[in-house]
Design a protein around this motif. Structure first.
Motif, PDB file in Angstrom:
ATOM      1  N   ILE A  66       0.835  -1.203   0.000  1.00 33.41           N
ATOM      2  CA  ILE A  66       0.000   0.000   0.000  1.00 33.41           C
ATOM      3  C   ILE A  66       0.867   1.249   0.000  1.00 33.41           C
ATOM      4  O   ILE A  66       0.561   2.254  -0.663  1.00 33.41           O
ATOM      5  CB  ILE A  66      -0.962  -0.007   1.211  1.00 33.41           C
ATOM      6  N   SER A  67       1.988   1.201   0.721  1.00 36.76           N
ATOM      7  CA  SER A  67       2.866   2.370   0.832  1.00 36.76           C
ATOM      8  C   SER A  67       3.518   2.743  -0.499  1.00 36.76           C
ATOM      9  O   SER A  67       4.021   3.857  -0.668  1.00 36.76           O
ATOM     10  CB  SER A  67       3.952   2.120   1.881  1.00 36.76           C
ATOM     11  N   SER A  68       3.527   1.790  -1.459  1.00 41.37           N
ATOM     12  CA  SER A  68       4.152   2.063  -2.750  1.00 41.37           C
ATOM     13  C   SER A  68       3.215   2.777  -3.718  1.00 41.37           C
ATOM     14  O   SER A  68       3.650   3.227  -4.783  1.00 41.37           O
ATOM     15  CB  SER A  68       4.623   0.750  -3.389  1.00 41.37           C
ATOM     16  N   LEU A  69       1.953   2.896  -3.349  1.00 40.69           N
ATOM     17  CA  LEU A  69       0.959   3.511  -4.234  1.00 40.69           C
ATOM     18  C   LEU A  69       0.928   5.018  -4.044  1.00 40.69           C
ATOM     19  O   LEU A  69       1.023   5.511  -2.914  1.00 40.69           O
ATOM     20  CB  LEU A  69      -0.426   2.927  -3.955  1.00 40.69           C
ATOM     21  N   ASP A  70       0.762   5.756  -5.141  1.00 40.65           N
ATOM     22  CA  ASP A  70       0.555   7.192  -4.992  1.00 40.65           C
ATOM     23  C   ASP A  70      -0.890   7.440  -4.553  1.00 40.65           C
ATOM     24  O   ASP A  70      -1.693   6.494  -4.449  1.00 40.65           O
ATOM     25  CB  ASP A  70       0.880   7.944  -6.290  1.00 40.65           C
ATOM     26  N   ASP A  71      -1.240   8.682  -4.275  1.00 40.11           N
ATOM     27  CA  ASP A  71      -2.554   8.990  -3.719  1.00 40.11           C
ATOM     28  C   ASP A  71      -3.681   8.520  -4.625  1.00 40.11           C
ATOM     29  O   ASP A  71      -4.684   7.965  -4.153  1.00 40.11           O
ATOM     30  CB  ASP A  71      -2.690  10.494  -3.464  1.00 40.11           C
ATOM     31  N   ASP A  72      -3.546   8.731  -5.927  1.00 43.02           N
ATOM     32  CA  ASP A  72      -4.601   8.344  -6.863  1.00 43.02           C
ATOM     33  C   ASP A  72      -4.782   6.830  -6.892  1.00 43.02           C
ATOM     34  O   ASP A  72      -5.910   6.324  -6.884  1.00 43.02           O
ATOM     35  CB  ASP A  72      -4.281   8.850  -8.274  1.00 43.02           C
ATOM     36  N   ALA A  73      -3.671   6.100  -6.927  1.00 44.34           N
ATOM     37  CA  ALA A  73      -3.750   4.643  -6.981  1.00 44.34           C
ATOM     38  C   ALA A  73      -4.317   4.073  -5.689  1.00 44.34           C
ATOM     39  O   ALA A  73      -5.113   3.129  -5.705  1.00 44.34           O
ATOM     40  CB  ALA A  73      -2.373   4.057  -7.263  1.00 44.34           C
ATOM     41  N   ALA A  74      -3.938   4.643  -4.544  1.00 44.40           N
ATOM     42  CA  ALA A  74      -4.458   4.176  -3.256  1.00 44.40           C
ATOM     43  C   ALA A  74      -5.951   4.453  -3.146  1.00 44.40           C
ATOM     44  O   ALA A  74      -6.710   3.609  -2.655  1.00 44.40           O
ATOM     45  CB  ALA A  74      -3.707   4.861  -2.117  1.00 44.40           C
ATOM     46  N   THR A  75      -6.371   5.618  -3.612  1.00 45.00           N
ATOM     47  CA  THR A  75      -7.800   5.949  -3.597  1.00 45.00           C
ATOM     48  C   THR A  75      -8.589   5.006  -4.485  1.00 45.00           C
ATOM     49  O   THR A  75      -9.660   4.523  -4.114  1.00 45.00           O
ATOM     50  CB  THR A  75      -8.016   7.400  -4.072  1.00 45.00           C
ATOM     51  N   ARG A  76      -8.047   4.694  -5.654  1.00 47.87           N
ATOM     52  CA  ARG A  76      -8.717   3.785  -6.586  1.00 47.87           C
ATOM     53  C   ARG A  76      -8.827   2.383  -5.992  1.00 47.87           C
ATOM     54  O   ARG A  76      -9.862   1.721  -6.120  1.00 47.87           O
ATOM     55  CB  ARG A  76      -7.955   3.759  -7.911  1.00 47.87           C
ATOM     56  N   LEU A  77      -7.763   1.926  -5.325  1.00 47.63           N
ATOM     57  CA  LEU A  77      -7.794   0.612  -4.687  1.00 47.63           C
ATOM     58  C   LEU A  77      -8.888   0.551  -3.624  1.00 47.63           C
ATOM     59  O   LEU A  77      -9.677  -0.408  -3.590  1.00 47.63           O
ATOM     60  CB  LEU A  77      -6.433   0.315  -4.049  1.00 47.63           C
ATOM     61  N   ARG A  78      -8.955   1.549  -2.756  1.00 47.74           N
ATOM     62  CA  ARG A  78      -9.977   1.566  -1.703  1.00 47.74           C
ATOM     63  C   ARG A  78     -11.380   1.626  -2.304  1.00 47.74           C
ATOM     64  O   ARG A  78     -12.296   0.934  -1.853  1.00 47.74           O
ATOM     65  CB  ARG A  78      -9.748   2.757  -0.771  1.00 47.74           C
ATOM     66  N   ARG A  79     -11.536   2.445  -3.319  1.00 43.95           N
ATOM     67  CA  ARG A  79     -12.858   2.646  -3.922  1.00 43.95           C
ATOM     68  C   ARG A  79     -13.359   1.382  -4.596  1.00 43.95           C
ATOM     69  O   ARG A  79     -14.543   1.044  -4.506  1.00 43.95           O
ATOM     70  CB  ARG A  79     -12.764   3.797  -4.939  1.00 43.95           C
ATOM     71  N   GLU A  80     -12.480   0.663  -5.276  1.00 43.18           N
ATOM     72  CA  GLU A  80     -12.897  -0.487  -6.070  1.00 43.18           C
ATOM     73  C   GLU A  80     -12.956  -1.783  -5.271  1.00 43.18           C
ATOM     74  O   GLU A  80     -13.829  -2.626  -5.502  1.00 43.18           O
ATOM     75  CB  GLU A  80     -11.947  -0.659  -7.255  1.00 43.18           C
ATOM     76  N   GLN A  81     -12.038  -1.968  -4.317  1.00 45.48           N
ATOM     77  CA  GLN A  81     -11.882  -3.295  -3.720  1.00 45.48           C
ATOM     78  C   GLN A  81     -12.168  -3.371  -2.231  1.00 45.48           C
ATOM     79  O   GLN A  81     -12.266  -4.466  -1.681  1.00 45.48           O
ATOM     80  CB  GLN A  81     -10.457  -3.808  -3.981  1.00 45.48           C
ATOM     81  N   PHE A  82     -12.303  -2.222  -1.548  1.00 48.57           N
ATOM     82  CA  PHE A  82     -12.500  -2.233  -0.104  1.00 48.57           C
ATOM     83  C   PHE A  82     -13.946  -1.917   0.256  1.00 48.57           C
ATOM     84  O   PHE A  82     -14.622  -1.139  -0.417  1.00 48.57           O
ATOM     85  CB  PHE A  82     -11.614  -1.182   0.572  1.00 48.57           C
ATOM     86  N   GLY A  83     -14.396  -2.518   1.337  1.00 46.17           N
ATOM     87  CA  GLY A  83     -15.681  -2.161   1.939  1.00 46.17           C
ATOM     88  C   GLY A  83     -15.440  -1.873   3.413  1.00 46.17           C
ATOM     89  O   GLY A  83     -14.899  -2.728   4.129  1.00 46.17           O
TER      90      GLY A  83
END
Length: 221
Positions: A66-83
């Motif tokens: 997670i620490s390797s992701l930039d802000d946009d990529a981290a936001t996209r990961l949370r939005r698409e795959q996290f609940g």
């Protein structure tokens, strides 16, 4: 799916809360985490969600730190795959119940037909047009749960999700969570003080200063 690798975290005043924490959860696993107040259960969820960062160590989702992701990529990961189902509902007051539940679908560009089914699943089929101010605390909790599950996330993080619900409703919601997690091959983490809630998971882990360990009946907090 989820790897915790030597994760360390201390509070601002310097008190260590997580020390050398390592654990791996595979897709399809649903675990409950119990432990004493202040041991770091909610902190752990925030770290996994990427809402906070460890002082050292690494958290990986499907092999990606997670620490390797930039802000946009981290936001996209949370939005698409996290609940997320946290103790604070974070329901938006200016949106109706249906609009709140639909948010993950809209943000992901997905159809919103599933909102109607989720409303029924959490017992709010007749409340979709209402605003949060018109709902009780227990109803708001159910909105938060429906919103967390509506987009079929691959990682479900739940912090005391039934704390505002009566026992019967809590049982129904916990069964819904389990069904959704299993149907979608997701990884689920339930943080709870309730033994009844923990019993709905595949297994129970105790979080202590020494890490995460399988709970033994006589040792559960």
């Amino acid at each position: 799916m989820l790897e915790l690798m030597n994760v360390n975290k201390a509070y601002a005043e310097g008190r260590k809360v997580l020390t050398g924490l390592s654990y791996t959860l595979e897709a399809g696993e649903y675990v409950a985490i119990m432990g004493e107040s202040g041991v770091g259960k909610s902190t752990l969820l925030n770290l996994i969600a990427g809402l906070d960062t460890p002082d050292s160590g690494e958290i990986r989702i499907n092999g990606v730190a997670i620490s390797s992701l930039d802000d946009d990529a981290a936001t996209r990961l949370r939005r698409e795959q996290f609940g997320f189902i946290f103790q604070a509902f974070h329901v938006l007051p200016h949106l109706t119940v249906s609009q709140n539940i639909a948010l993950p679908l809209l943000l992901n560009g997905a159809p919103t037909e599933r909102v109607t089914q989720m409303l029924a699943d959490v017992g709010l089929h007749d409340r979709g047009h209402h605003f949060p101010r018109q709902l009780s605390g227990g109803e708001l909790q159910r909105v938060a749960i429906a919103r967390a599950l509506v987009h079929r996330p691959k990682l479900v993080l739940a912090d005391e999700p039934t704390g505002n619900l009566d026992p019967d409703t809590a049982h129904e919601i916990l069964q819904l969570m389990r069904t959704e997690i299993k149907a979608n091959g997701a990884t689920g983490i339930l943080v709870t003080h309730s033994h009844a809630a923990a019993a709905t998971a595949d297994r129970v882990l105790d979080l202590t200063k020494d890490g995460l360990h399988p709970a033994k009946p006589g040792e559960r907090v």
